[in-house]
Design a protein around this motif. Structure first.
Motif, PDB file in Angstrom:
ATOM      1  N   TYR A 113       0.818  -1.225   0.000  1.00  0.00           N
ATOM      2  CA  TYR A 113       0.000   0.000   0.000  1.00  0.00           C
ATOM      3  C   TYR A 113       0.845   1.266   0.000  1.00  0.00           C
ATOM      4  N   ILE A 114       2.163   1.152  -0.182  1.00  0.00           N
ATOM      5  CA  ILE A 114       3.012   2.344  -0.115  1.00  0.00           C
ATOM      6  C   ILE A 114       3.937   2.510  -1.319  1.00  0.00           C
ATOM      7  N   VAL A 115       4.168   1.458  -2.103  1.00  0.00           N
ATOM      8  CA  VAL A 115       5.054   1.571  -3.263  1.00  0.00           C
ATOM      9  C   VAL A 115       4.446   0.812  -4.437  1.00  0.00           C
ATOM     10  N   ARG A 141      -3.316   6.342  -5.967  1.00  0.00           N
ATOM     11  CA  ARG A 141      -2.586   6.951  -4.854  1.00  0.00           C
ATOM     12  C   ARG A 141      -2.132   5.899  -3.842  1.00  0.00           C
ATOM     13  N   LEU A 142      -0.997   6.159  -3.215  1.00  0.00           N
ATOM     14  CA  LEU A 142      -0.390   5.229  -2.270  1.00  0.00           C
ATOM     15  C   LEU A 142      -0.140   5.913  -0.936  1.00  0.00           C
ATOM     16  N   GLY A 143       0.184   5.110   0.078  1.00  0.00           N
ATOM     17  CA  GLY A 143       0.596   5.642   1.366  1.00  0.00           C
ATOM     18  C   GLY A 143      -0.421   6.577   1.967  1.00  0.00           C
ATOM     19  N   PHE A 144       0.053   7.644   2.570  1.00  0.00           N
ATOM     20  CA  PHE A 144      -0.840   8.602   3.220  1.00  0.00           C
ATOM     21  C   PHE A 144      -1.799   9.235   2.222  1.00  0.00           C
ATOM     22  N   GLU A 145      -1.311   9.518   1.009  1.00  0.00           N
ATOM     23  CA  GLU A 145      -2.183  10.124  -0.001  1.00  0.00           C
ATOM     24  C   GLU A 145      -3.367   9.224  -0.319  1.00  0.00           C
ATOM     25  N   GLY A 146      -3.145   7.910  -0.292  1.00  0.00           N
ATOM     26  CA  GLY A 146      -4.207   6.983  -0.666  1.00  0.00           C
ATOM     27  C   GLY A 146      -4.999   6.398   0.481  1.00  0.00           C
ATOM     28  N   TYR A 147      -4.364   6.273   1.672  1.00  0.00           N
ATOM     29  CA  TYR A 147      -5.008   5.556   2.767  1.00  0.00           C
ATOM     30  C   TYR A 147      -4.970   6.290   4.096  1.00  0.00           C
ATOM     31  N   GLY A 148      -4.226   7.389   4.196  1.00  0.00           N
ATOM     32  CA  GLY A 148      -4.162   8.099   5.468  1.00  0.00           C
ATOM     33  C   GLY A 148      -5.504   8.738   5.814  1.00  0.00           C
TER      34      GLY A 148
END
Length: 491
Positions: A113-115, A141-148
């Motif tokens: 979920y981050i790269v 989108r990944l990381g905070f942009e996608g799941y934060g």
């Protein structure tokens, strides 16, 4: 598609190029097609917005930029602060003609979920297109942009991106020769997590008809857990957990904050996961499957025999003593005495090897089988596989590790990751396995039948992919009973 490989989409005309992996030039690839507006500026932390139309013909020779991320897998495209933020793009491989109605396969990449990105060579869709599919791969989108979790903004923005891409497929794929009424979503690892979430999401209903999920991660989070992680990330970034304050930060600042949070959690692969409890994902996928929510989607699902060896074998944290091993078992929710049971099943295994077995089962293997059986119990059709073929790299220590299935399914045995995992030695047996594996994908996407029996109330047949394949009439894993009462509820 005309003789110049030009297709008219709803937003404008696009020009593709012959796939360099297509020997006769019969497969055309369209790279970097935008399906939504860039998710930054005024669109940051929002649901995906429609893309503006364009005049003339858009050349689609190059992949779109990856979503912001820190360095990832072998073969992944690099990202830096200079990379364009216009990252909501997809790619299409097709050998079909408009109106032909070929089955469509939509691929969501993995990467904790981050790269990751759809441009990774291992995901090249040429061989599957040569089998008659229209293949679409998607950046999101990944990381905070996608799941934060961002107060006042939607959770699971990555999933909303994926749904927007599926709507693009519904509205445009017939121009590429695909059938919008015969769409299969597919993914591995975090991409498989995306697939089961899409199966459970009311917002994705009707946008696809079949699903392929490799190595589904058990990691789902509650809204409270997502909030706690976001608070730590915002603190590390030196900003309040406020949408305007966070939107003012450059992506690399939030990436650095995420890395700092991960450094404080040694042994953790990621701090993000799909968030359960909102309108987009009201119920965890496993529970939704058991309740029959997913029954209208045919499912091909499976895992690899030695999932976790990839992570510890390539330098990730493991366990070097009995105390660490016992702690891992408790953290996984296993009953008392489970470590002794694992040792009895694997009497020659070291502490580190037992840790790999437990963590692989906890994060991927047992959840994958549990989901297949829940989907079948809820009225759906499930077909289960297990990859047993082993890598030759590092004297074979990685075994049938996480991600080793990918080059076989896509037919990309010459890609960087495949060459690494096969120690640059691809045999005819490997090519034959790839042909059978990708053939099963193609058959399933076409008809819903990969070529072996589905799960019933009485048995879970398992196709074992190896240099010589096997079919187990039931899942007879010796650790099955140890996980029978372990909860995979969101943490």
């Amino acid at each position: 598609m005309d003789d110049e490989r030009i297709v008219t989409t709803e937003a404008g005309r696009v020009r593709g190029t012959p796939s360099p992996r297509s020997a006769d030039g019969g497969v055309t690839v369209f790279r970097g097609l935008p399906y939504a507006a860039p998710p930054f500026g005024e669109n940051r932390f929002a649901a995906p917005c429609p893309r503006a139309e364009w005049e003339g013909v858009r050349d689609c020779a190059d992949f779109g930029p990856p979503a912001p991320q820190t360095p990832g897998m072998v073969g992944a495209r690099p990202w830096s602060s200079e990379t364009s933020l216009d990252c909501l793009t997809l790619n299409v491989w097709t050998g079909a003609r408009p109106g032909e109605g070929a089955p469509v396969l939509v691929w969501f990449h993995g990467g904790a979920y981050i790269v990751g990105s759809a441009a990774e060579p291992i995901y090249d869709g040429t061989r599957l297109a040569e089998r008659g599919l229209v293949v679409v791969s998607v950046n999101f989108r990944l990381g905070f942009e996608g799941y934060g979790h961002v107060p006042g903004r939607p959770d699971n923005r990555a999933m909303l991106d994926q749904i927007a891409a599926l709507r693009w497929v519904r509205d445009n794929v017939s121009a590429f020769g695909g059938d919008p009424d015969n769409v299969t979503v597919a993914g591995e690892s975090a991409g498989a997590g995306a697939v089961v979430c899409l199966m459970a999401s009311p917002l994705a209903r009707g946008l696809f008809h079949r699903a392929i999920a490799h190595s589904v991660p058990s990691d789902m989070v509650s809204r409270a857990s997502a909030l706690a992680v976001s608070e730590r990330v915002a603190d590390a970034a030196g900003a309040p957990l406020d949408p305007e304050a966070l939107a003012a930060l450059p992506p690399e600042r939030i990436l650095a904050a995420t890395d700092e949070v991960l450094r404080r959690r040694p042994g953790t692969l990621t701090c993000y996961a799909p968030v359960v409890g909102g309108a987009d994902l009201p119920v965890a996928p496993l529970r939704a499957a058991a309740q029959g929510v997913t029954r209208g989607v045919d499912l091909l699902i499976g895992h690899n025999t030695h999932e976790y060896r990839l992570f510890t074998g390539l330098g990730g944290a493991g366990a070097d003593d009995e105390a660490a091993l016992a702690k891992a078992a408790v953290r996984a929710g296993l009953p008392e005495g489970a470590v002794d049971d694992y040792r009895a099943i694997h009497p020659k295994a070291s502490v580190a090897e037992l840790y790999d077995e437990i963590m692989g089962d906890a994060l991927f293997s047992r959840y994958t089988v549990r989901f297949a059986e829940a989907h079948a119990a809820g009225g759906g059709r499930s077909h289960v596989f297990r990859l047993a073929a082993e890598t030759t790299v590092m004297e074979g220590r990685l075994g049938a590790c996480h991600a080793f299935d990918l080059p076989f399914a896509f037919g990309t045995l010459e890609s960087d990751l495949a060459r690494f995992l096969l120690d640059d030695t691809v045999t005819d047996a490997h090519r034959s396995l790839s042909d059978r594996f990708s053939g099963a994908w193609s058959a399933f996407a076409s008809s819903g039948d990969p070529g072996w029996p589905r799960v019933t109330a009485d048995a879970t047949p398992v196709r074992v992919w190896d240099l010589v394949d096997d079919l187990h009439p039931d899942d007879v894993s010796p650790v099955r009973r140890l996980w029978a009462d372990v909860s995979f509820d969101p943490r």
